[in-house]
Design an enzyme around this catalytic site. Structure first.
Site, PDB file in Angstrom:
ATOM      1  N   HIS A  76     132.459 -83.279 -43.189  1.00 38.38           N
ATOM      2  CA  HIS A  76     132.006 -82.087 -42.302  1.00 38.38           C
ATOM      3  C   HIS A  76     133.083 -81.163 -41.753  1.00 38.38           C
ATOM      4  CE1 HIS A  76     127.430 -83.021 -41.439  1.00 38.38           C
ATOM      5  NE2 HIS A  76     127.955 -83.821 -42.201  1.00 38.38           N
ATOM      6  N   TYR A 205     124.523 -77.390 -32.504  1.00 37.91           N
ATOM      7  CA  TYR A 205     124.341 -77.652 -31.317  1.00 37.91           C
ATOM      8  C   TYR A 205     123.839 -76.395 -30.811  1.00 37.91           C
ATOM      9  CZ  TYR A 205     127.490 -81.410 -31.715  1.00 37.91           C
ATOM     10  OH  TYR A 205     128.215 -82.784 -32.112  1.00 37.91           O
ATOM     11  N   PRO A 293     126.981 -88.391 -25.147  1.00 37.09           N
ATOM     12  CA  PRO A 293     127.232 -88.361 -26.491  1.00 37.09           C
ATOM     13  C   PRO A 293     127.596 -87.010 -27.089  1.00 37.09           C
ATOM     14  CG  PRO A 293     124.905 -88.371 -25.882  1.00 37.09           C
ATOM     15  CD  PRO A 293     125.341 -88.680 -24.541  1.00 37.09           C
ATOM     16  N   LYS A 297     132.395 -88.546 -28.938  1.00 34.91           N
ATOM     17  CA  LYS A 297     133.785 -89.332 -28.413  1.00 34.91           C
ATOM     18  C   LYS A 297     133.695 -90.739 -28.639  1.00 34.91           C
ATOM     19  CE  LYS A 297     136.344 -86.026 -28.645  1.00 34.91           C
ATOM     20  NZ  LYS A 297     135.656 -85.908 -30.227  1.00 34.91           N
ATOM     21  N   TYR A 385     137.205 -82.080 -31.110  1.00 33.89           N
ATOM     22  CA  TYR A 385     136.069 -82.451 -31.818  1.00 33.89           C
ATOM     23  C   TYR A 385     136.615 -83.234 -33.101  1.00 33.89           C
ATOM     24  CZ  TYR A 385     131.080 -82.680 -33.416  1.00 33.89           C
ATOM     25  OH  TYR A 385     129.869 -82.988 -33.984  1.00 33.89           O
TER      26      TYR A 385
END
Ligand code: PHB
Length: 395
Positions: A76, A205, A293, A297, A385
Site C-alpha cells: 500500500h 481512516y 490499533p 503498530k 505509519y
C-alpha cells in the site's frame, strides 16, 4: 511425573514475537523451545489485523522468515483521511519513499510456523504455560499442562514472556499481571468481515461527528471494516442494515456491500509493563506493551523488542556478556514510548470522545486540517505509519 525438557531459551507464546525470536536465535546457533496453549489450527486460522511496516517486512524477508511479506499485491502506497466532507491522501512514496504491506498477522504466523517446522524445531502447540518458577535463579523454569492434561517443565537459561496481552510471565517479572502504565479509552471498535469486493484500493481512516470509521481489507474478496462504538456494546445488538449505515458515515466512497460473516467488538487500551526484565526473564511484544490499533503498530513494535533481545541473547550465549541483557529495557523502551505516543495520537485525533464538547470537536478539526495541510506534518504521519527504522536493533 512431569515431562522434563531443557533448552537455552524457553519462549512462552507462538505469536509474532516468540516465533520471530526463535527463528533469529536459530540462525546463530541458539537453541529454543516455543510453547503455546493454542493449537496450530487455531493460531493460523484466526483472522487478525496487520499492517507490516516496511522495516518490519525487510526483517521478515531479509532473515528468511517469510518470503511473502513484501509481495506486490500486499503493498500500500498511501492512506486517506476523510473528514469534514473532504478526502486527504497521504502519499507515502512521495512523502517518505516507503510503503507498507497489508499482510495480516495470521499470514505472518503461517510463514513463521512453517520456518520453525522447516528448521526441525516446531513450536509445542497445546502446551499451556501456568507459571514460571525459580524466577530469581539463573535457571528459571516454565511449568504447565498440555491440552490432554500432562504436566511439563522446561528448564532454561533464559525465559522469554512473549505470551500476549494476558501474559502470565509478567507475574515473574513484576509481581502481577497489571503492574504498569495504563490508559483506557471510552470507545471501542465494532469490526466486521464481509464477503465483498474492495471499496477502496487503500485504507480509509474517517472521522465524522458520529465517530471513527476504518475501511480496510483482507483479500480481494474479503473486507475488514470498523466503526467506533461503545466498549460495552453487544455485537449482536445491531442489524446488518444499521452496520452498513454506521460504516458509511463520513466515508466519501460508496461502500460495496456483501454478506457479513463476522462481527466483533474490540476494546482497546494503552499499556506498558512497569519492568521488562527480572534476572533471566524478559517480556516482549504484547506481554510488554499494548497499543490501540489505530496506528497499526502492534506487531511492528513487537519486532523491535525481538531484535533487541536477539542481540542481547547472542551477546550472552555466544560472547559471554550480559551487557545487552542489562540494557534491553532501556533500549526497547525508547521505541515503545514513541509508538505509544503515535498510537495514542492517531486514536485521539480520529475518534470522538463521548464527552467531547463543541470546542473539542472544532479543535480536533483544526488539528486534522493542520496535519493534512502541512507537508512536514504529512511526512511525520507517513514516517510513523510506514515505520521508523530499527536502527541499532537490526544490524
Ligand atoms: C486492519 O486491517 O484490521 C487494520 C488496518 C489498519 C489499522 C488497524 C487495523 O490501523
Amino acid at each position: 511425573m512431569a515431562t522434563q525438557m531443557k533448552t537455552q531459551v524457553a519462549i512462552m507464546g507462538a505469536g509474532p514475537s516468540g516465533l520471530l525470536l526463535a527463528h533469529l536465535l536459530q540462525r546463530s546457533g541458539i537453541d529454543s523451545i516455543v510453547i503455546d496453549g493454542k493449537s496450530r489450527e487455531e493460531i493460523e486460522g484466526t483472522v487478525k489485523a496487520g499492517i507490516v511496516e516496511q522495516p518490519a517486512a525487510e526483517v521478515l524477508v531479509g532473515s528468511g522468515a517469510s518470503s511473502r511479506a513484501m509481495n506486490k499485491e500486499y503493498e500500500h502506497h498511501g492512506i486517506t483521511f476523510d473528514f469534514d466532507g473532504g478526502s486527504h491522501r497521504f502519499d507515502f512514496t512521495k512523502l517518505v519513499n516507503k510503503s507498507v504491506f497489508l499482510f495480516p498477522q495470521h499470514e505472518v504466523l503461517i510463514d513463521l510456523i512453517a520456518a520453525r517446522i522447516a528448521a526441525g524445531n516446531p513450536p509445542l502447540f497445546e502446551h499451556l504455560a501456568e507459571k514460571i518458577i525459580d524466577e530469581n535463579t539463573n535457571n528459571p523454569k516454565v511449568v504447565g499442562k498440555t491440552a490432554s492434561g500432562e504436566e511439563f517443565e522446561i528448564s532454561a537459561d533464559v525465559v522469554i514472556g512473549a505470551d500476549g496481552s494476558a501474559s502470565i510471565a509478567r507475574i515473574a517479572v513484576n509481581g502481577s499481571q497489571t503492574s504498569g502504565y495504563f490508559r483506557e479509552y471510552p470507545f471501542a471498535w465494532y469490526g466486521i468481515l464481509t464477503e465483498a469486493p474492495m471499496s477502496s484500493d487503500e485504507l480509509i481512516y474517517s472521522r465524522s461527528e458520529e465517530g471513527f470509521v476504518l475501511i480496510s481489507t483482507r483479500t480481494p474478496d474479503v473486507q475488514r471494516m470498523y466503526f467506533q462504538c461503545d466498549p460495552t456494546m453487544d455485537p449482536n445488538s445491531v442489524s446488518d442494515e444499521e452496520i452498513w449505515a454506521k460504516l458509511q458515515l463520513g466515508v466519501k466512497v460508496e461502500l460495496k456491500r456483501g454478506p457479513i460473516f463476522r462481527k466483533d467488538v474490540l476494546r482497546f487500551r494503552s499499556f506498558v509493563a512497569s519492568g521488562l526484565r527480572n534476572n533471566r526473564i524478559f517480556l516482549a511484544g504484547d506481554a510488554a506493551h499494548t497499543v490501540p490499533p489505530t496506528g497499526a503498530k502492534g506487531m511492528n513494535l513487537a519486532f523491535s523488542d525481538v531484535l533487541w533481545l536477539n542481540q542481547a541473547l547472542n551477546a550472552f550465549f555466544n560472547e559471554g556478556t550480559e551487557s545487552l541483557m542489562d540494557s534491553y529495557q532501556e533500549d526497547a523502551l525508547d521505541r515503545i514510548w514513541k509508538a505509544q505516543n503515535y498510537s495514542y495520537w492517531m486514536t485521539t485525533m480520529l475518534h470522538i470522545a463521548p464527552d467531547a464538547t463543541e470546542f473539542d470537536k472544532k479543535r480536533q478539526l483544526g488539528e486534522l486540517y493542520s496535519v493534512t495541510g502541512s507537508e512536514y506534518a504529512r511526512q511525520y504521519v507517513a514516517e510513523g505509519y510506514t515505520g521508523w527504522e530499527y536502527g541499532a536493533a537490526w544490524k
